[in-house]
Design an enzyme around this catalytic site. Structure first.
Site, PDB file in Angstrom:
ATOM      1  N   VAL A  48       0.556  -1.426  -0.208  1.00  0.00           N
ATOM      2  CA  VAL A  48      -0.074  -0.038   0.180  1.00  0.00           C
ATOM      3  C   VAL A  48       0.372   1.350   0.586  1.00  0.00           C
ATOM      4  O   VAL A  48       0.626   2.187   0.092  1.00  0.00           O
ATOM      5  CB  VAL A  48      -0.869  -0.520   1.221  1.00  0.00           C
ATOM      6  CG1 VAL A  48      -2.307  -0.900   1.023  1.00  0.00           C
ATOM      7  CG2 VAL A  48      -0.194  -0.059   2.356  1.00  0.00           C
ATOM      8  N   ASN A  55      -8.049  -1.872   5.812  1.00  0.00           N
ATOM      9  CA  ASN A  55      -7.284  -3.098   7.119  1.00  0.00           C
ATOM     10  C   ASN A  55      -6.404  -3.096   7.090  1.00  0.00           C
ATOM     11  O   ASN A  55      -5.339  -2.974   8.347  1.00  0.00           O
ATOM     12  CB  ASN A  55      -8.082  -3.984   6.706  1.00  0.00           C
ATOM     13  CG  ASN A  55      -7.594  -5.595   7.598  1.00  0.00           C
ATOM     14  OD1 ASN A  55      -7.241  -5.054   8.851  1.00  0.00           O
ATOM     15  ND2 ASN A  55      -6.984  -6.110   7.322  1.00  0.00           N
ATOM     16  N   TYR A  77       2.311   4.729  16.967  1.00  0.00           N
ATOM     17  CA  TYR A  77       0.687   4.135  16.441  1.00  0.00           C
ATOM     18  C   TYR A  77      -0.377   4.591  16.693  1.00  0.00           C
ATOM     19  O   TYR A  77      -1.240   4.787  15.886  1.00  0.00           O
ATOM     20  CB  TYR A  77       1.376   2.475  16.771  1.00  0.00           C
ATOM     21  CG  TYR A  77       0.138   1.786  16.966  1.00  0.00           C
ATOM     22  CD1 TYR A  77       0.009   1.347  15.567  1.00  0.00           C
ATOM     23  CD2 TYR A  77      -0.865   1.024  17.468  1.00  0.00           C
ATOM     24  CE1 TYR A  77      -1.055   0.096  15.070  1.00  0.00           C
ATOM     25  CE2 TYR A  77      -1.477   0.501  17.078  1.00  0.00           C
ATOM     26  CZ  TYR A  77      -1.741  -0.066  15.818  1.00  0.00           C
ATOM     27  OH  TYR A  77      -3.051  -0.246  15.562  1.00  0.00           O
ATOM     28  N   PRO A 129     -11.391  -1.706  17.270  1.00  0.00           N
ATOM     29  CA  PRO A 129     -10.568  -3.362  17.871  1.00  0.00           C
ATOM     30  C   PRO A 129      -9.398  -2.792  18.916  1.00  0.00           C
ATOM     31  O   PRO A 129      -8.767  -1.765  19.010  1.00  0.00           O
ATOM     32  CB  PRO A 129     -10.561  -3.958  17.001  1.00  0.00           C
ATOM     33  CG  PRO A 129     -10.517  -3.388  15.793  1.00  0.00           C
ATOM     34  CD  PRO A 129     -10.671  -2.309  15.696  1.00  0.00           C
ATOM     35  N   GLY A 130      -9.954  -2.977  19.941  1.00  0.00           N
ATOM     36  CA  GLY A 130      -9.067  -3.899  20.914  1.00  0.00           C
ATOM     37  C   GLY A 130      -8.168  -4.639  20.845  1.00  0.00           C
ATOM     38  O   GLY A 130      -7.481  -4.611  19.698  1.00  0.00           O
ATOM     39  N   VAL A 182      -6.317  -7.961  19.939  1.00  0.00           N
ATOM     40  CA  VAL A 182      -7.852  -8.943  18.688  1.00  0.00           C
ATOM     41  C   VAL A 182      -6.549  -9.570  18.732  1.00  0.00           C
ATOM     42  O   VAL A 182      -4.793  -9.557  18.178  1.00  0.00           O
ATOM     43  CB  VAL A 182      -8.021  -8.782  17.290  1.00  0.00           C
ATOM     44  CG1 VAL A 182      -8.523  -9.406  16.930  1.00  0.00           C
ATOM     45  CG2 VAL A 182      -9.071  -7.252  17.622  1.00  0.00           C
ATOM     46  N   GLU A 227      -1.736 -11.569  13.836  1.00  0.00           N
ATOM     47  CA  GLU A 227      -0.323 -11.993  13.999  1.00  0.00           C
ATOM     48  C   GLU A 227       0.171 -10.705  14.176  1.00  0.00           C
ATOM     49  O   GLU A 227       1.510  -9.995  13.794  1.00  0.00           O
ATOM     50  CB  GLU A 227       0.499 -12.215  12.050  1.00  0.00           C
ATOM     51  CG  GLU A 227       0.334 -13.256  11.630  1.00  0.00           C
ATOM     52  CD  GLU A 227      -0.149 -13.923  10.253  1.00  0.00           C
ATOM     53  OE1 GLU A 227       1.481 -13.117   9.207  1.00  0.00           O
ATOM     54  OE2 GLU A 227      -0.015 -15.130  10.006  1.00  0.00           O
TER      55      GLU A 227
HETATM   56  P1  NDP Z   1      -2.161  -9.173  10.668  1.00  0.00           P
HETATM   57  O1  NDP Z   1      -0.818  -8.436  10.989  1.00  0.00           O
HETATM   58  O2  NDP Z   1      -2.671 -10.342  10.622  1.00  0.00           O
HETATM   59  O3  NDP Z   1      -2.632  -8.793   9.434  1.00  0.00           O
HETATM   60  C1  NDP Z   1      -1.988  -7.293   8.746  1.00  0.00           C
HETATM   61  C2  NDP Z   1      -2.256  -7.284   7.122  1.00  0.00           C
HETATM   62  O4  NDP Z   1      -2.336  -6.313   6.755  1.00  0.00           O
HETATM   63  C3  NDP Z   1      -1.498  -7.848   6.510  1.00  0.00           C
HETATM   64  O5  NDP Z   1      -2.342  -9.113   5.876  1.00  0.00           O
HETATM   65  C4  NDP Z   1      -0.607  -8.272   5.963  1.00  0.00           C
HETATM   66  O6  NDP Z   1      -0.551  -8.658   4.612  1.00  0.00           O
HETATM   67  C5  NDP Z   1      -1.076  -6.267   5.353  1.00  0.00           C
HETATM   68  N1  NDP Z   1      -0.821  -5.099   5.388  1.00  0.00           N
HETATM   69  C6  NDP Z   1       0.856  -4.357   6.084  1.00  0.00           C
HETATM   70  N2  NDP Z   1       1.546  -4.081   6.151  1.00  0.00           N
HETATM   71  C7  NDP Z   1       1.504  -3.825   4.159  1.00  0.00           C
HETATM   72  C8  NDP Z   1       1.725  -3.354   3.207  1.00  0.00           C
HETATM   73  N3  NDP Z   1       2.594  -2.114   3.513  1.00  0.00           N
HETATM   74  N4  NDP Z   1       0.931  -3.473   2.322  1.00  0.00           N
HETATM   75  C9  NDP Z   1      -0.252  -4.438   2.094  1.00  0.00           C
HETATM   76  N5  NDP Z   1      -0.026  -4.824   3.356  1.00  0.00           N
HETATM   77  C10 NDP Z   1      -0.390  -4.982   5.008  1.00  0.00           C
HETATM   78  O7  NDP Z   1      -2.763  -8.232  11.671  1.00  0.00           O
HETATM   79  P2  NDP Z   1      -4.066  -7.831  11.991  1.00  0.00           P
HETATM   80  O8  NDP Z   1      -4.973  -8.143  11.206  1.00  0.00           O
HETATM   81  O9  NDP Z   1      -4.716  -7.527  13.744  1.00  0.00           O
HETATM   82  O10 NDP Z   1      -4.034  -6.050  11.847  1.00  0.00           O
HETATM   83  C11 NDP Z   1      -5.032  -5.425  10.617  1.00  0.00           C
HETATM   84  C12 NDP Z   1      -5.706  -4.188  10.494  1.00  0.00           C
HETATM   85  O11 NDP Z   1      -5.876  -4.458  12.475  1.00  0.00           O
HETATM   86  C13 NDP Z   1      -4.543  -3.616  11.029  1.00  0.00           C
HETATM   87  O12 NDP Z   1      -4.699  -2.285  10.255  1.00  0.00           O
HETATM   88  C14 NDP Z   1      -4.205  -3.090  12.508  1.00  0.00           C
HETATM   89  O13 NDP Z   1      -3.663  -1.530  12.755  1.00  0.00           O
HETATM   90  C15 NDP Z   1      -5.522  -3.239  13.345  1.00  0.00           C
HETATM   91  N6  NDP Z   1      -6.013  -2.973  14.331  1.00  0.00           N
HETATM   92  C16 NDP Z   1      -4.993  -4.900  14.984  1.00  0.00           C
HETATM   93  C17 NDP Z   1      -5.513  -4.532  16.350  1.00  0.00           C
HETATM   94  C18 NDP Z   1      -5.504  -5.870  16.962  1.00  0.00           C
HETATM   95  O14 NDP Z   1      -5.449  -6.832  18.116  1.00  0.00           O
HETATM   96  N7  NDP Z   1      -4.750  -7.738  16.003  1.00  0.00           N
HETATM   97  C19 NDP Z   1      -6.337  -4.210  17.133  1.00  0.00           C
HETATM   98  C20 NDP Z   1      -7.012  -2.561  16.373  1.00  0.00           C
HETATM   99  C21 NDP Z   1      -6.295  -2.934  15.280  1.00  0.00           C
HETATM  100  P3  NDP Z   1       1.154  -8.850   3.852  1.00  0.00           P
HETATM  101  O15 NDP Z   1       1.866  -8.531   4.982  1.00  0.00           O
HETATM  102  O16 NDP Z   1       0.716  -9.955   3.062  1.00  0.00           O
HETATM  103  O17 NDP Z   1       1.054  -7.097   2.984  1.00  0.00           O
HETATM  104  C1  8X3 Z   2      -3.352  -1.971  17.773  1.00  0.00           C
HETATM  105  C2  8X3 Z   2      -4.359  -3.188  19.807  1.00  0.00           C
HETATM  106  O1  8X3 Z   2      -3.908  -2.231  22.183  1.00  0.00           O
HETATM  107  O2  8X3 Z   2      -1.655  -2.155  20.525  1.00  0.00           O
HETATM  108  O3  8X3 Z   2      -4.275  -1.648  17.030  1.00  0.00           O
HETATM  109  O4  8X3 Z   2      -3.260  -0.990  20.301  1.00  0.00           O
HETATM  110  S1  8X3 Z   2      -3.482  -1.613  20.585  1.00  0.00           S
END
Ligand code: NDP
Ligand code: 8X3
Length: 246
Positions: free
Chosen positions: A54, A80, A146, A176-177, A179, A182
């Site tokens: 992205v 996302n 962040y 979300p809080g 989750v 990865e």
């Molecule tokens: P994951 O690490 O499991 O997934 C992250 C996803 O983002 C992957 O599919 C990765 O794909 C993609 N991604 C990361 N960097 C890039 C890039 N430069 N270009 C394209 N794609 C990218 O984490 P989550 O599923 O937890 O995170 C998803 C979203 O949710 C994020 O925005 C995160 O900030 C947010 N979030 C997560 C929380 C949590 O506690 N887990 C809580 C609140 C929000 P790939 O590496 O294949 O490119």
């Molecule tokens: C991901 C959850 O608690 O690390 O956004 O901010 S936290």
């Protein structure tokens, strides 16, 4: 279109939308994982993998503007893709981590949105779901950049809602809080032990929990939008208040 569909929340959203009959444009950098999605969706549902970072402005616009005709009308965009990189005090934080978070979480979201929104405004319909975070509602120790990136996502989401209001486009922020995905492995640069500790002693949210909220949002009648959703595990009260039984 779901960005970051290779893992965690994005993958769960892609799969639940497929079950709801959506054909899916699945994006991410790991093409093998995007290809793998095809075997997980119901018969009759198509998956178009779109491999790009992205941060790569040119690739974002080239790939989205040149989608095959049958994929051009994107009804729903889930922004996302994103991660935290590092968790350090501001005085010792890494410039590379800061660049990654601002470039991916904020600018990447803007690039993809800018490429997709013209189709929605022309059709006067569409839905954009931005995945923010509790880190966009609160600031916690060592969360500095962040949290800044997710506060920006929150502000941009509100701005989108205002600007796209005349076009009937729904704009939704889901925040979300904790989750278990990865996310923490990426944040702690592959340190799985440290990542696991984040989710120990309580029941965290699962990616599926967020996907089910997305499913609820997309199935509301046309006059209803869930504009702003904060969702936490029951054990979590604030970004730093988590009731753990360790
Ligand atoms: P994951 O690490 O499991 O997934 C992250 C996803 O983002 C992957 O599919 C990765 O794909 C993609 N991604 C990361 N960097 C890039 C890039 N430069 N270009 C394209 N794609 C990218 O984490 P989550 O599923 O937890 O995170 C998803 C979203 O949710 C994020 O925005 C995160 O900030 C947010 N979030 C997560 C929380 C949590 O506690 N887990 C809580 C609140 C929000 P790939 O590496 O294949 O490119
Ligand atoms: C991901 C959850 O608690 O690390 O956004 O901010 S936290």
């Amino acid at each position: 279109m779901v960005t970051g569909a290779t893992s965690g929340i994005g993958k769960a959203c892609a799969l639940i939308l497929a079950k709801n009959g959506y054909h899916i444009i699945a994006t991410g950098r790991r093409s093998d994982r995007l290809d793998g999605l095809k075997s997980e969706v119901p018969d009759g549902i198509e998956v178009l993998p779109l491999v790009f970072d992205v941060r790569d402005k040119e690739a974002v616009f080239k790939l989205i503007e040149n989608l095959p005709d049958s994929w051009k009308n994107i009804d729903l965009l889930i922004n996302n893709a994103g991660n935290a990189h590092g968790m350090d005090p501001i005085q010792t934080g890494s410039l590379d981590d800061w660049d990654a978070m601002m470039d991916i979480n904020v600018k990447g979201l803007l690039y993809v949105s800018k490429a997709v929104i013209p189709g929605m405004t022309a059709r006067k319909s569409g839905m954009i779901i931005n995945i923010g975070s509790i880190a966009g509602k609160e600031v916690y120790p060592n969360g500095n950049v962040y949290c800044g990136s997710k506060h920006a996502v929150d502000a941009i989401t509100k701005g989108m809602r205002i600007d796209l209001n005349p076009y009937g486009i729904k704009v939704i922020g889901i925040h979300p809080g904790l989750v278990e995905t990865e996310f923490s492995v990426v944040r702690f640069k592959g340190d799985e032990e440290r990542a696991e500790k984040v989710y120990q002693g309580f029941e965290p949210l699962l990616a599926q929990d967020i996907a089910e909220i997305v499913e609820f949002c997309v199935n509301r009648p046309s006059h209803v939008v869930l504009a702003d959703i904060l969702v936490l595990p029951t054990a979590q009260a604030t970004a730093t208040t988590v009731h753990k039984n360790l």
